[in-house]
Design a protein around this motif. Structure first.
Motif, PDB file in Angstrom:
ATOM      1  N   LEU A   1      -3.185  12.305  18.602  1.00 19.91           N
ATOM      2  CA  LEU A   1      -2.702  11.430  19.664  1.00 19.91           C
ATOM      3  C   LEU A   1      -3.883  11.111  20.568  1.00 19.91           C
ATOM      4  CD1 LEU A   1      -0.188  10.123  20.883  1.00 19.91           C
ATOM      5  CD2 LEU A   1       0.061  12.147  22.313  1.00 19.91           C
ATOM      6  N   ASP A   2      -4.232   9.850  20.683  1.00 16.38           N
ATOM      7  CA  ASP A   2      -5.334   9.460  21.551  1.00 16.38           C
ATOM      8  C   ASP A   2      -4.747   8.989  22.876  1.00 16.38           C
ATOM      9  OD1 ASP A   2      -8.436   8.505  21.404  1.00 16.38           O
ATOM     10  OD2 ASP A   2      -7.244   7.133  22.625  1.00 16.38           O
ATOM     11  N   LYS A   3      -5.348   9.468  23.969  1.00 14.91           N
ATOM     12  CA  LYS A   3      -4.799   9.169  25.296  1.00 14.91           C
ATOM     13  C   LYS A   3      -4.662   7.673  25.534  1.00 14.91           C
ATOM     14  CE  LYS A   3      -4.292  13.099  27.675  1.00 14.91           C
ATOM     15  NZ  LYS A   3      -5.168  14.142  27.083  1.00 14.91           N
ATOM     16  N   SER A   4      -5.647   6.884  25.111  1.00 12.50           N
ATOM     17  CA  SER A   4      -5.558   5.454  25.398  1.00 12.50           C
ATOM     18  C   SER A   4      -5.021   4.637  24.229  1.00 12.50           C
ATOM     19  CB  SER A   4      -6.916   4.923  25.851  1.00 12.50           C
ATOM     20  OG  SER A   4      -7.898   5.277  24.902  1.00 12.50           O
ATOM     21  N   LYS A   5      -5.332   5.061  22.995  1.00 15.61           N
ATOM     22  CA  LYS A   5      -4.920   4.239  21.851  1.00 15.61           C
ATOM     23  C   LYS A   5      -3.560   4.613  21.289  1.00 15.61           C
ATOM     24  CE  LYS A   5      -9.725   3.820  20.292  1.00 15.61           C
ATOM     25  NZ  LYS A   5     -10.615   4.591  19.401  1.00 15.61           N
ATOM     26  N   GLY A   6      -3.032   5.780  21.689  1.00  9.60           N
ATOM     27  CA  GLY A   6      -1.753   6.225  21.138  1.00  9.60           C
ATOM     28  C   GLY A   6      -1.955   6.965  19.826  1.00  9.60           C
ATOM     29  N   PRO A   7      -0.888   7.045  19.009  1.00 10.68           N
ATOM     30  CA  PRO A   7      -0.992   7.792  17.748  1.00 10.68           C
ATOM     31  C   PRO A   7      -2.021   7.154  16.803  1.00 10.68           C
ATOM     32  CG  PRO A   7       1.301   7.403  18.302  1.00 10.68           C
ATOM     33  CD  PRO A   7       0.490   6.579  19.242  1.00 10.68           C
ATOM     34  N   LEU A   8      -2.914   7.997  16.279  1.00  8.95           N
ATOM     35  CA  LEU A   8      -3.934   7.547  15.333  1.00  8.95           C
ATOM     36  C   LEU A   8      -3.753   8.325  14.045  1.00  8.95           C
ATOM     37  CD1 LEU A   8      -7.270   7.618  17.397  1.00  8.95           C
ATOM     38  CD2 LEU A   8      -5.874   5.634  16.792  1.00  8.95           C
ATOM     39  N   ALA A   9      -3.968   7.665  12.924  1.00  7.12           N
ATOM     40  CA  ALA A   9      -3.922   8.390  11.659  1.00  7.12           C
ATOM     41  C   ALA A   9      -5.025   7.879  10.754  1.00  7.12           C
ATOM     42  CB  ALA A   9      -2.570   8.200  10.984  1.00  7.12           C
ATOM     43  N   THR A  10      -5.696   8.803  10.075  1.00  7.03           N
ATOM     44  CA  THR A  10      -6.639   8.388   9.039  1.00  7.03           C
ATOM     45  C   THR A  10      -5.916   8.506   7.716  1.00  7.03           C
ATOM     46  OG1 THR A  10      -8.492   9.211  10.310  1.00  7.03           O
ATOM     47  CG2 THR A  10      -8.870   8.804   7.975  1.00  7.03           C
ATOM     48  N   VAL A  11      -5.912   7.408   6.986  1.00  6.74           N
ATOM     49  CA  VAL A  11      -5.141   7.345   5.752  1.00  6.74           C
ATOM     50  C   VAL A  11      -6.071   7.030   4.595  1.00  6.74           C
ATOM     51  CG1 VAL A  11      -3.295   6.107   4.567  1.00  6.74           C
ATOM     52  CG2 VAL A  11      -3.144   6.492   7.028  1.00  6.74           C
ATOM     53  N   LEU A  12      -5.860   7.704   3.500  1.00  7.09           N
ATOM     54  CA  LEU A  12      -6.584   7.362   2.282  1.00  7.09           C
ATOM     55  C   LEU A  12      -5.625   6.540   1.424  1.00  7.09           C
ATOM     56  CD1 LEU A  12      -9.316   8.225   0.852  1.00  7.09           C
ATOM     57  CD2 LEU A  12      -7.807   9.569  -0.585  1.00  7.09           C
TER      58      LEU A  12
ATOM     59  N   ALA B   1       0.800  -1.229   0.000  1.00  5.08           N
ATOM     60  CA  ALA B   1       0.000   0.000   0.000  1.00  5.08           C
ATOM     61  C   ALA B   1       0.833   1.279   0.000  1.00  5.08           C
ATOM     62  CB  ALA B   1      -0.921  -0.004   1.213  1.00  5.08           C
ATOM     63  N   VAL B   2       0.282   2.291  -0.661  1.00  6.25           N
ATOM     64  CA  VAL B   2       0.754   3.671  -0.558  1.00  6.25           C
ATOM     65  C   VAL B   2      -0.477   4.518  -0.293  1.00  6.25           C
ATOM     66  CG1 VAL B   2       1.815   5.616  -1.778  1.00  6.25           C
ATOM     67  CG2 VAL B   2       2.656   3.291  -2.184  1.00  6.25           C
ATOM     68  N   GLY B   3      -0.367   5.458   0.647  1.00  5.56           N
ATOM     69  CA  GLY B   3      -1.534   6.294   0.948  1.00  5.56           C
ATOM     70  C   GLY B   3      -1.109   7.657   1.454  1.00  5.56           C
ATOM     71  N   VAL B   4      -2.113   8.466   1.798  1.00  5.22           N
ATOM     72  CA  VAL B   4      -1.846   9.815   2.299  1.00  5.22           C
ATOM     73  C   VAL B   4      -2.619  10.017   3.592  1.00  5.22           C
ATOM     74  CG1 VAL B   4      -2.182  12.279   1.855  1.00  5.22           C
ATOM     75  CG2 VAL B   4      -1.480  10.782   0.002  1.00  5.22           C
ATOM     76  N   VAL B   5      -1.967  10.667   4.560  1.00 12.94           N
ATOM     77  CA  VAL B   5      -2.617  10.952   5.840  1.00 12.94           C
ATOM     78  C   VAL B   5      -3.579  12.124   5.660  1.00 12.94           C
ATOM     79  CG1 VAL B   5      -2.258  11.728   8.221  1.00 12.94           C
ATOM     80  CG2 VAL B   5      -0.610  10.174   7.133  1.00 12.94           C
ATOM     81  N   ILE B   6      -4.858  11.934   6.035  1.00 13.05           N
ATOM     82  CA  ILE B   6      -5.792  13.056   5.962  1.00 13.05           C
ATOM     83  C   ILE B   6      -6.178  13.582   7.343  1.00 13.05           C
ATOM     84  CG2 ILE B   6      -6.681  12.485   3.670  1.00 13.05           C
ATOM     85  CD1 ILE B   6      -9.092  11.222   4.977  1.00 13.05           C
ATOM     86  N   GLU B   7      -5.879  12.819   8.378  1.00 14.06           N
ATOM     87  CA  GLU B   7      -6.094  13.273   9.757  1.00 14.06           C
ATOM     88  C   GLU B   7      -5.104  12.531  10.645  1.00 14.06           C
ATOM     89  OE1 GLU B   7     -10.848  13.807  10.556  1.00 14.06           O
ATOM     90  OE2 GLU B   7     -10.008  11.814  10.543  1.00 14.06           O
ATOM     91  N   ALA B   8      -4.685  13.171  11.719  1.00 17.60           N
ATOM     92  CA  ALA B   8      -3.809  12.464  12.658  1.00 17.60           C
ATOM     93  C   ALA B   8      -3.971  13.088  14.030  1.00 17.60           C
ATOM     94  CB  ALA B   8      -2.356  12.573  12.218  1.00 17.60           C
TER      95      ALA B   8
END
Ligand SMILES: Nc1nc2c(ncn2[C@@H]2O[C@H](COP(=O)(O)OP(=O)(O)OP(=O)(O)O)[C@@H](O)[C@H]2O)c(=O)[nH]1
Ligand SMILES: [Mg+2]
Length: 587
Positions: free
Chosen positions: A281-292, A272-279
């Motif tokens: 830091l979640d207190k319990s889950k850690g770093p989160l990123a929404t990727v397309l 896969a190759v994608g682009v981050v559209i949102e990112a």
């Protein structure tokens, strides 16, 4: 993000804030609670929730209240702004992929309402309770085919993404309200979309309103250069009512037709190759990123590099918050498992393992953004074959000035390069203009106008050339000389501060003295100064006296009052703006 200052001495209270920032993210940056930030914003008259995005200005004011000095964080531009490019050997595996669509249009023309209407009428996953969307993009299904919608409407977000080096949108829906017609932001959206080479589908909205006049809108669109199919052009146009959910399926079907013509393809069998559209830091889950996902298929367990972050995908969630094991091209997913929070616009790349991940991260860190085009380095870049087209954003005091400048500039074609005005309009130079210049590697020219504070700051951080003129001849002459490599080194104007005139005093020795409040930057004795009254520049000279109370001083900074004397000038009026500047040799 506490950074050492340039002089090397540690400065604990400096905080780098992006051009726009969510309250939650600002809280993380300053390590204070988001609640305290929300309270502080309220004191400033801004009512925000934790996920709300506020602009740099507002964020900097909050930072100041917490004892931080804010600094604008440069955009991380990596490489050129473009879609994924396939190598010859990859072409065999290409399959059609869903189009990625962004909605644009003038304020209040119904962008949000349309996004909601599409979501409500066509969500795929009805069992999940319909419409609780979890991430900044969603997919719908029409006649068995998918379409991806990005959730941030407007051309600002679109161009900001391009300025970060990523282009995700395949098709733009331009919403024009039938009762209001083509407006300034409509025109801006057209220019921003066309500068990116993205096709436009027009949705004439609010046709349910009695005062709706779709025919007039079609005429106005034609005047703006968008000729619809019905009139012999090639622009698809669909009348809709987002409110009554009318015309929505026609609009979606037309999107699929345009997508088919665009031949949007990807290879689901590759990594896969994608682009981050949102990112975040979640207190319990850690770093989160929404990727397309742009090409390939991302799977749980894959090792990925995302900008400067990396990790193994622990879990993935789709737009409905449901766990998924794989994400195919054009699908937005939230991923868990990164070691740090990436930036919006960063590229995600699936790699073989940790070794390759580290090598890629190193490459990412070493990548230098390409040099911006300025009139001073233009000839150099033309000679090096890096520039074939000079993209110009032209802002003028009045609409009438634009055409003569446009035609004079566009006539300056040489064998190597041509000038293209990618956006023009009347009014100040805005942040959105500068963003477009970053995204298109162009420059901004102002005629009889000035740049807004945010625009100046962004241009400075990103190295965008803003040129201001008051005489058409000088403007055209400079561009012509730059094209031919004959431009003399020029002096750029650096604004040092602004002050508002509160009172006028008489001084026996010095004539009239302006009692001012320094609103921005600083004033220093000997600085060049310009007296602005409304839209007019009344006088230009130098500061020849500067006093605080009874004392002569050399400098006064923002937030303080002082008395300013200007050489050979006495005609002050309360409300005048004094603009202090110096000229510096560029390059
Ligand atoms: N009558 C009618 N009203 C509509 C229609 N679409 C939107 N509106 C109304 O127009 C107003 C603006 O709609 P929004 O969807 O918020 O517009 P927007 O383009 O997102 O506006 P901004 O985000 O402020 O730029 C709201 O009051 C909507 O209810 C429509 O098809 N018909
Ligand atoms: Mg809206």
């Amino acid at each position: 993000m506490v950074k050492a200052s340039k002089s090397g001495e540690p400065k604990a209270n400096l905080v780098e804030i992006p051009h726009s920032v969510a309250v939650r993210q600002l809280a993380d940056l300053m390590q204070v609670s988001a609640i305290d930030i929300i309270k502080q914003l309220m004191r400033d008259g801004i009512f925000a929730n934790i996920n709300q995005v506020i602009d740099y200005e507002a964020a900097a004011a909050v930072a100041a209240a917490f004892g931080y000095e804010a600094q604008l964080k440069p955009l991380a531009v990596s490489g050129e702004s473009r879609r994924y490019r396939y190598r010859e050997e990859e072409l065999g595996g290409l399959r059609l992929r869903p189009p990625v669509v962004t909605i644009m249009g003038h304020v209040n023309h119904g962008k949000t309402r349309l996004l909601d209407a599409i979501r409500q009428t066509n969500v795929m996953d009805t069992e999940a309770g319909g419409i609780t969307q979890h991430i900044g993009a969603y997919q719908v299904e029409v006649n068995g085919q998918k379409i991806t919608f990005l959730d941030t409407p407007g051309h600002e977000a679109f161009t900001a993404m391009r300025a970060r080096g990523a282009q995700v949108t395949d098709i733009t829906i331009l919403v024009v309200a039938a009762d209001d017609g083509v407006m300034p932001q409509t025109l801006e959206a057209i220019d921003h979309t066309q500068a990116a080479g993205v096709p436009i589908v027009v949705a004439i909205n609010k046709i349910d309103k009695p005062e709706a006049n779709p025919e007039l809108v079609k005429q106005q669109l034609a005047d703006a250069g968008l000729v619809i199919e019905e009139w012999g052009g090639d622009v698809v146009c669909v009348p809709i009512s987002a409110k009554q959910k009318e015309g929505i399926s026609e609009l979606l079907e037309n999107l699929l037709v345009v997508a088919e013509m665009e031949e949007l393809r990807a290879d689901p069998s590759r990594p896969a190759v994608g682009v981050v559209i949102e990112a975040e830091l979640d207190k319990s889950k850690g770093p989160l990123a929404t990727v397309l996902i742009q090409t390939g298929t991302l799977k749980v367990g894959d090792t990925v590099v995302v900008g400067g972050a990396w990790g193994r995908i622990r879990a993935m969630f789709n737009d409905m918050g449901k766990r998924v094991r794989r994400a195919e091209p054009s699908m937005p997913v939230e991923i868990l498992g990164l070691n740090s929070v990436p930036q919006v616009g960063d590229t995600l790349t699936a790699v073989a393992g940790e070794h390759q991940a580290r090598a890629l991260i190193q490459k990412h860190q070493q990548e230098r953004p390409p040099k911006a085009v300025s009139l001073d380095n233009l000839y150099e870049q033309i000679s090096a074959g890096q520039v074939k087209e000079l993209d110009v954003i032209l802002k003028a005091d009045v609409q009438g000035s634009i055409e003569p400048i446009r035609s004079s500039l566009e006539r300056l074609v040489t064998d190597e390069v041509q000038v293209r005005i990618i956006h023009s309009g009347s009014g100040n130079i805005t942040e959105s203009d500068v963003m477009l210049a970053i995204a298109s590697k162009g420059l901004v020219i102002g005629f009889g106008t000035s740049a807004e504070a945010g625009a100046r700051r962004l241009a400075e951080v990103e190295g965008v050339d803003i040129r201001l003129y008051d005489v058409i001849y000088n403007l055209v002459d400079d561009v012509e000389k730059a094209l031919k490599g004959m431009l003399e080194p020029h002096y750029v104007e650096v604004i040092e501060g602004r002050a508002e005139l509160k009172a006028v005093f008489s001084s026996s020795k010095k004539g009239k003295v302006a009692g001012v409040n320094v609103a921005e930057g600083k004033v220093s004795r000997g600085a060049s100064v310009r007296v602005r009254r409304g839209e007019q520049i009344v006088y230009e000279s130098v500061v020849n006296s500067l006093r605080r109370f009874k004392d002569d001083v050399t400098e006064v900074t923002a937030g303080y009052e002082c008395g300013v004397g200007i050489k050979d000038f006495n005609d002050f009026e309360v409300g005048d703006i004094l603009e202090f500047f110096r000229r510096e040799r560029a390059g």
